[in-house]
Design an enzyme around this catalytic site. Sequence first.
Site, PDB file in Angstrom:
ATOM      1  N   SER A 124       9.690  20.801   6.735  1.00 21.05           N
ATOM      2  CA  SER A 124       8.598  21.409   5.969  1.00 21.05           C
ATOM      3  C   SER A 124       8.617  20.918   4.531  1.00 21.05           C
ATOM      4  O   SER A 124       9.681  20.611   3.972  1.00 21.05           O
ATOM      5  CB  SER A 124       8.741  22.932   5.989  1.00 21.05           C
ATOM      6  OG  SER A 124       7.880  23.537   5.062  1.00 21.05           O
ATOM      7  N   TYR A 144      13.097  30.559   4.134  1.00 20.82           N
ATOM      8  CA  TYR A 144      12.564  29.661   5.163  1.00 20.82           C
ATOM      9  C   TYR A 144      12.814  28.209   4.789  1.00 20.82           C
ATOM     10  O   TYR A 144      13.338  27.426   5.588  1.00 20.82           O
ATOM     11  CB  TYR A 144      11.069  29.917   5.350  1.00 20.82           C
ATOM     12  CG  TYR A 144      10.362  28.829   6.124  1.00 20.82           C
ATOM     13  CD1 TYR A 144      10.586  28.663   7.482  1.00 20.82           C
ATOM     14  CD2 TYR A 144       9.471  27.957   5.489  1.00 20.82           C
ATOM     15  CE1 TYR A 144       9.946  27.664   8.198  1.00 20.82           C
ATOM     16  CE2 TYR A 144       8.825  26.958   6.191  1.00 20.82           C
ATOM     17  CZ  TYR A 144       9.064  26.814   7.544  1.00 20.82           C
ATOM     18  OH  TYR A 144       8.429  25.815   8.237  1.00 20.82           O
ATOM     19  N   LYS A 147      15.310  25.129   6.509  1.00 19.82           N
ATOM     20  CA  LYS A 147      14.865  23.784   6.870  1.00 19.82           C
ATOM     21  C   LYS A 147      15.734  22.721   6.192  1.00 19.82           C
ATOM     22  O   LYS A 147      16.135  21.728   6.817  1.00 19.82           O
ATOM     23  CB  LYS A 147      13.388  23.594   6.493  1.00 19.82           C
ATOM     24  CG  LYS A 147      12.408  24.386   7.342  1.00 19.82           C
ATOM     25  CD  LYS A 147      12.394  23.903   8.780  1.00 19.82           C
ATOM     26  CE  LYS A 147      11.293  24.559   9.589  1.00 19.82           C
ATOM     27  NZ  LYS A 147      11.280  24.106  10.994  1.00 19.82           N
TER      28      LYS A 147
END
Length: 694
Positions: free
Chosen positions: A125, A153, A157
């Site tokens: 991402s 989040y 990643k």
Amino acid sequence: MEYVLVTGGAGYIGSHTVAELLENGYNCVVVDNLSNSSYESIARLKVLMKHDIPFHQVDIQDETALDAVFGKYKIDSVIHFAGLKAVGESAHIPLRYYHNNIMGTISLLEVMEKHGVHKLVFSSSATVYGDATRFPNMIPIPEECPTGPINPYGRTKLTIEEILKDLYASNVQIWKFAILRYFNPIGAHFSGLIGEDPLGIPNNLLPFMAQVAVGRREKLFVFGNDYDSRDGTPIRDYIHVVDLAKGHIAALKYLDKNSHTGLCREWNLGSGTGSTVMEVYKACCQSIGKDIPYEIVGRRAGDVLNLTAKPDRAMNELHWKTELDVKRACEDLWKWATGNPYGYQLENVTSAFFSKEKVHESRVLTVGEGTSFEVSVANIGATLVDLKIDGKSVVLGLNDEEEYCRPENPYFGATIGRYANRIRNGEFVLDGKNYKLTNNEKASVCHSGIQSYHKKRFLGPLVQNTQRNEFVAKFLLIDAKTEIPGDVHVTVTYHVNTEAKELSIDYEAELLNGNSTIINLTNHSYFNLNLDQEKTVENTEIVLVADKILDVDESGIPNGELTELHSQGNGKVIKLNKGIPAYDSCYVTANKSSINTRSHSPAKIFTAYHKASKLQLDIFATDPTFQFYTGDFISHPDFAPRAGFCCEPGRFIDAINIDPWKNAVILNIGEKYGSRIIYKFRTRSNASYWESSI
């Protein structure tokens, strides 16, 4: 056969990538725990792509279950989507994100290593960059931009990226990792059949807007209008999900091309053009044709000003670039939203896997759940499993896939093909060549014998709510490598109208190779209009709408002659009382015979009525004959002889061997086979109407 394993393949980006993989000739197997996705995407893809997609409901943290998948298939590479993905949510439940995303990936890599699979495309991402505006000249963002995620989040990643780099460094000769940092996916598949369907409240802009537009939510919330941008809202690089899916194919091909050594490299997947939230809002309103109510609220935790990609590396090395703009993405999103206002969830439709053995390729689907007209169908045999009028079953059905596959199942509710009814001694001539099928009766092959459809697992179903109270469920069978020549695509489509209490079935088939094949499709349901009270069809009154009956010998094979129906002593009205002889005869309708009878209007061929239940069944069909039998040969632990009667429309028995009838069962390349059956139910208040109507 080699497979690409797609983790999280039932989700938004995963399902679109599966479509592109199949489009590019790859075979896929999907694992997904369905925590934020729906199996419906896979069922629809099977029909849309005309390709089987093995599916396993597996959480990648479950190494034992994942190991079993790797043991079952020859997996060449992995595309890894599985993981929690909401920026805002990650700030509230960070431990769950760290555990799920990171530990799941470690489990996956360990199983890959165990099975000698060393090629992986990772769904990363742009959030790994954090706020790139803190550095000069880093907007648009290149891969060289320093990382620094500002939410859990993004940190999961980045941690996974670091794990991949460490694993690559441990053996640079075998590990191949493509790390795809993509920006903001939007849009839906061009077909309008798959799209984004988050469970619960959407976390992304466009699916939330779509839900507001179709009336599922009151208004859109815009998180902040005090950013240093053109209109005060954040800037994002929005990329059509189909373009994004194609980026994964490009990365996989790049890994294949560089097969001489290991590799671990990052690529940005974006358009290179930033749009503000309000600019996308306006584009979406334009596609929808109306303004969507919205409210400006405070900034969302973890959001940054600008996430715009510099996609030069992907363009130069992967030979990939976006082709679809925001306008097209909004149009495709609206097509998906209007056709599927509640995503994959349809009102009055439920489904469940249909095997005790957890075989996730077969389901039973109930349309009209909770209404006065419920229809249940299953993949195994594209079978009509149950039909309830006011909560009471009127067809004979079984409980699960295993029961339908047992030898004692007399084709209950199944699609019968490739060739329904009988062929004399299983022999026929086609295109000057002699064929002999394996007999399953003494003097004939009945219902295609060993290649009968009633035990074949159809793809799908693709289920849609076409309009109020009307539904369709489409099944597809790729029928190949049988004793019957030629491979065919067979489509069986159930149409359900819950208000009219009407069920119709459309059959369609196309020949894929060779000059011609033989085909005759129908449904083999046994009806009992008083099943909840009587396990017999005695006391049912029948009207046969036919003038002629087909002359057959003792084995059920015709001689090509027709006899006037009244000469048999039966008349048109039959009362199924005790002591009447067994019926298993072929009656001739007024319909014309052709390879595609759907060009004819369905004609009424049959009526049944039961005085106790007051139910009447009218059957309409486009085919030239129908077989009526009283179920005297049913031999099943749950159902005795005459537990149900059957009316089976179709082409003439043994038509392939009788010149006047054979053209209606020979399907040539470039043609379409077609037929239609309609079942209409109604309740009569008294018997006098019935008696006067016949």
